[in-house]
Design a protein around this motif. Structure first.
Motif, PDB file in Angstrom:
ATOM      1  N   VAL A  19       1.943   7.261  -0.421  1.00  0.00           N
ATOM      2  CA  VAL A  19       1.790   6.005   0.315  1.00  0.00           C
ATOM      3  C   VAL A  19       1.075   6.268   1.645  1.00  0.00           C
ATOM      4  N   ALA A  20       1.505   7.304   2.354  1.00  0.00           N
ATOM      5  CA  ALA A  20       0.868   7.637   3.635  1.00  0.00           C
ATOM      6  C   ALA A  20      -0.599   8.031   3.439  1.00  0.00           C
ATOM      7  N   GLU A  21      -0.880   8.781   2.383  1.00  0.00           N
ATOM      8  CA  GLU A  21      -2.257   9.199   2.112  1.00  0.00           C
ATOM      9  C   GLU A  21      -3.123   7.999   1.735  1.00  0.00           C
ATOM     10  N   ALA A  22      -2.574   7.079   0.957  1.00  0.00           N
ATOM     11  CA  ALA A  22      -3.320   5.873   0.599  1.00  0.00           C
ATOM     12  C   ALA A  22      -3.662   5.069   1.850  1.00  0.00           C
ATOM     13  N   ARG A  23      -2.707   4.942   2.761  1.00  0.00           N
ATOM     14  CA  ARG A  23      -2.984   4.258   4.035  1.00  0.00           C
ATOM     15  C   ARG A  23      -4.064   5.000   4.817  1.00  0.00           C
ATOM     16  N   ARG A  24      -3.943   6.322   4.870  1.00  0.00           N
ATOM     17  CA  ARG A  24      -4.915   7.128   5.612  1.00  0.00           C
ATOM     18  C   ARG A  24      -6.321   6.920   5.057  1.00  0.00           C
ATOM     19  N   ARG A  25      -6.428   6.744   3.751  1.00  0.00           N
ATOM     20  CA  ARG A  25      -7.731   6.529   3.104  1.00  0.00           C
ATOM     21  C   ARG A  25      -8.198   5.082   3.214  1.00  0.00           C
ATOM     22  N   GLY A  26      -7.411   4.233   3.846  1.00  0.00           N
ATOM     23  CA  GLY A  26      -7.821   2.848   4.062  1.00  0.00           C
ATOM     24  C   GLY A  26      -7.448   1.873   2.964  1.00  0.00           C
ATOM     25  N   ALA A  27      -6.601   2.289   2.032  1.00  0.00           N
ATOM     26  CA  ALA A  27      -6.191   1.387   0.956  1.00  0.00           C
ATOM     27  C   ALA A  27      -5.300   0.274   1.499  1.00  0.00           C
ATOM     28  N   ARG A  28      -5.378  -0.877   0.867  1.00  0.00           N
ATOM     29  CA  ARG A  28      -4.530  -2.024   1.222  1.00  0.00           C
ATOM     30  C   ARG A  28      -3.371  -2.175   0.237  1.00  0.00           C
ATOM     31  N   ARG A  29      -3.525  -1.572  -0.961  1.00  0.00           N
ATOM     32  CA  ARG A  29      -2.487  -1.623  -1.998  1.00  0.00           C
ATOM     33  C   ARG A  29      -2.379  -0.273  -2.683  1.00  0.00           C
ATOM     34  N   ILE A  30      -1.197  -0.027  -3.221  1.00  0.00           N
ATOM     35  CA  ILE A  30      -0.993   1.153  -4.054  1.00  0.00           C
ATOM     36  C   ILE A  30      -0.245   0.688  -5.302  1.00  0.00           C
ATOM     37  N   THR A  31      -0.687   1.184  -6.453  1.00  0.00           N
ATOM     38  CA  THR A  31      -0.114   0.753  -7.724  1.00  0.00           C
ATOM     39  C   THR A  31       0.253   1.968  -8.564  1.00  0.00           C
ATOM     40  N   LEU A  32       0.925   1.708  -9.677  1.00  0.00           N
ATOM     41  CA  LEU A  32       1.257   2.763 -10.627  1.00  0.00           C
ATOM     42  C   LEU A  32       1.648   2.122 -11.938  1.00  0.00           C
ATOM     43  N   ARG A  33       1.702   2.942 -12.966  1.00  0.00           N
ATOM     44  CA  ARG A  33       2.172   2.527 -14.282  1.00  0.00           C
ATOM     45  C   ARG A  33       3.260   3.518 -14.682  1.00  0.00           C
ATOM     46  N   VAL A  34       4.336   2.992 -15.242  1.00  0.00           N
ATOM     47  CA  VAL A  34       5.454   3.841 -15.641  1.00  0.00           C
ATOM     48  C   VAL A  34       6.013   3.304 -16.956  1.00  0.00           C
ATOM     49  N   GLU A  84      11.334   2.704  -2.973  1.00  0.00           N
ATOM     50  CA  GLU A  84      10.267   2.964  -2.011  1.00  0.00           C
ATOM     51  C   GLU A  84       9.346   1.751  -1.840  1.00  0.00           C
ATOM     52  N   GLY A  85       9.818   0.585  -2.262  1.00  0.00           N
ATOM     53  CA  GLY A  85       9.095  -0.651  -1.997  1.00  0.00           C
ATOM     54  C   GLY A  85       8.158  -1.131  -3.092  1.00  0.00           C
ATOM     55  N   PHE A  86       8.092  -0.444  -4.219  1.00  0.00           N
ATOM     56  CA  PHE A  86       7.248  -0.887  -5.321  1.00  0.00           C
ATOM     57  C   PHE A  86       7.988  -1.964  -6.105  1.00  0.00           C
ATOM     58  N   ALA A  87       7.266  -3.005  -6.487  1.00  0.00           N
ATOM     59  CA  ALA A  87       7.839  -4.093  -7.279  1.00  0.00           C
ATOM     60  C   ALA A  87       7.147  -4.148  -8.630  1.00  0.00           C
ATOM     61  N   VAL A  88       7.883  -4.579  -9.637  1.00  0.00           N
ATOM     62  CA  VAL A  88       7.291  -4.788 -10.955  1.00  0.00           C
ATOM     63  C   VAL A  88       6.338  -5.974 -10.845  1.00  0.00           C
ATOM     64  N   VAL A 138       5.120  -0.488 -17.684  1.00  0.00           N
ATOM     65  CA  VAL A 138       5.519  -1.300 -16.539  1.00  0.00           C
ATOM     66  C   VAL A 138       4.530  -1.048 -15.403  1.00  0.00           C
ATOM     67  N   LEU A 139       3.931  -2.134 -14.905  1.00  0.00           N
ATOM     68  CA  LEU A 139       2.979  -2.055 -13.803  1.00  0.00           C
ATOM     69  C   LEU A 139       3.718  -2.366 -12.513  1.00  0.00           C
ATOM     70  N   MET A 140       3.619  -1.461 -11.538  1.00  0.00           N
ATOM     71  CA  MET A 140       4.306  -1.641 -10.272  1.00  0.00           C
ATOM     72  C   MET A 140       3.301  -1.479  -9.137  1.00  0.00           C
ATOM     73  N   GLY A 141       3.568  -2.110  -8.009  1.00  0.00           N
ATOM     74  CA  GLY A 141       2.673  -1.983  -6.878  1.00  0.00           C
ATOM     75  C   GLY A 141       3.353  -2.411  -5.596  1.00  0.00           C
ATOM     76  N   ARG A 142       2.655  -2.160  -4.514  1.00  0.00           N
ATOM     77  CA  ARG A 142       3.132  -2.608  -3.194  1.00  0.00           C
ATOM     78  C   ARG A 142       1.967  -2.710  -2.228  1.00  0.00           C
ATOM     79  N   SER A 143       2.129  -3.563  -1.262  1.00  0.00           N
ATOM     80  CA  SER A 143       1.146  -3.714  -0.212  1.00  0.00           C
ATOM     81  C   SER A 143       1.290  -2.566   0.788  1.00  0.00           C
ATOM     82  N   LEU A 144       0.192  -2.206   1.394  1.00  0.00           N
ATOM     83  CA  LEU A 144       0.215  -1.171   2.433  1.00  0.00           C
ATOM     84  C   LEU A 144      -0.036  -1.765   3.804  1.00  0.00           C
ATOM     85  N   LEU A 145      -0.059  -3.086   3.891  1.00  0.00           N
ATOM     86  CA  LEU A 145      -0.296  -3.769   5.173  1.00  0.00           C
ATOM     87  C   LEU A 145       1.002  -3.974   5.919  1.00  0.00           C
TER      88      LEU A 145
END
Length: 163
Positions: A105-120, A134-138, A156-163
């Motif tokens: 999450v910190a690295e994604a913010r450092r790279r300027g991302a506004r969102r981070i997602t994943l699949r599980v 850690e704040g990810f929602a389905v 399952v697709l999960m994501g969260r805002s980095l703003l």
């Protein structure tokens, strides 16, 4: 085990991370039908050391997280995706996975991302619980998307805002 050191991957991590990938393979979280072979490279041209963070304990890699752009589309460049996370058996339940997710999450913010997602995969309740804590929602479910271990499982697709 104290909280592991999280650091960027280096080219010389190749063997340790490939071994970790083979040792942690499970149909609970992996859609490939078998673990990677001993000669299969861990780093690839599209997924090199710069796409990975490593959890290290006593100088040994005990986990990694892979962070990539989900597509090459410029209109999608504000999103990064966790495309792999593995923790050695002896480091599970001791904070390595949580430290890797937080570092991603910190690295994604450092790279300027506004969102981070994943699949599980749906049966991977340990990972889903960690991500939710850690704040990810389905954000979506693809029913029966994969046939793994003799049964159909949801993606399952999960994501969260980095703003």
């Amino acid at each position: 085990m104290p909280e592991p050191l999280i650091r960027p991957a280096r080219p010389d991590d190749e063997d340790a991370l490939a071994r970790l990938d083979r040792e942690t393979w499970s149909p609970l979280h992996e859609v490939r039908p078998a673990p990677p072979g001993p000669d299969e490279p861990f780093f690839r041209p599209t997924c090199g050391p710069d796409a990975h963070l490593v959890a290290e304990h006593d100088g040994r890699a005990v986990g990694y997280v892979r962070l990539l752009r989900p597509t090459a589309l410029e209109s999608h460049a504000h999103v990064l995706q966790i495309c792999g996370l593995a923790v050695a058996a002896e480091a599970r339940g001791k904070g390595a996975g949580r430290a890797l997710v937080r570092a991603a999450v910190a690295e994604a913010r450092r790279r300027g991302a506004r969102r981070i997602t994943l699949r599980v995969l749906a049966p991977n309740t340990v990972a889903r619980t960690l991500y939710a804590s850690e704040g990810f929602a389905v954000e979506g479910v693809l029913p029966g998307e994969f046939h793994v271990g003799g049964r159909y499982v949801d993606d399952v697709l999960m994501g969260r805002s980095l703003l």
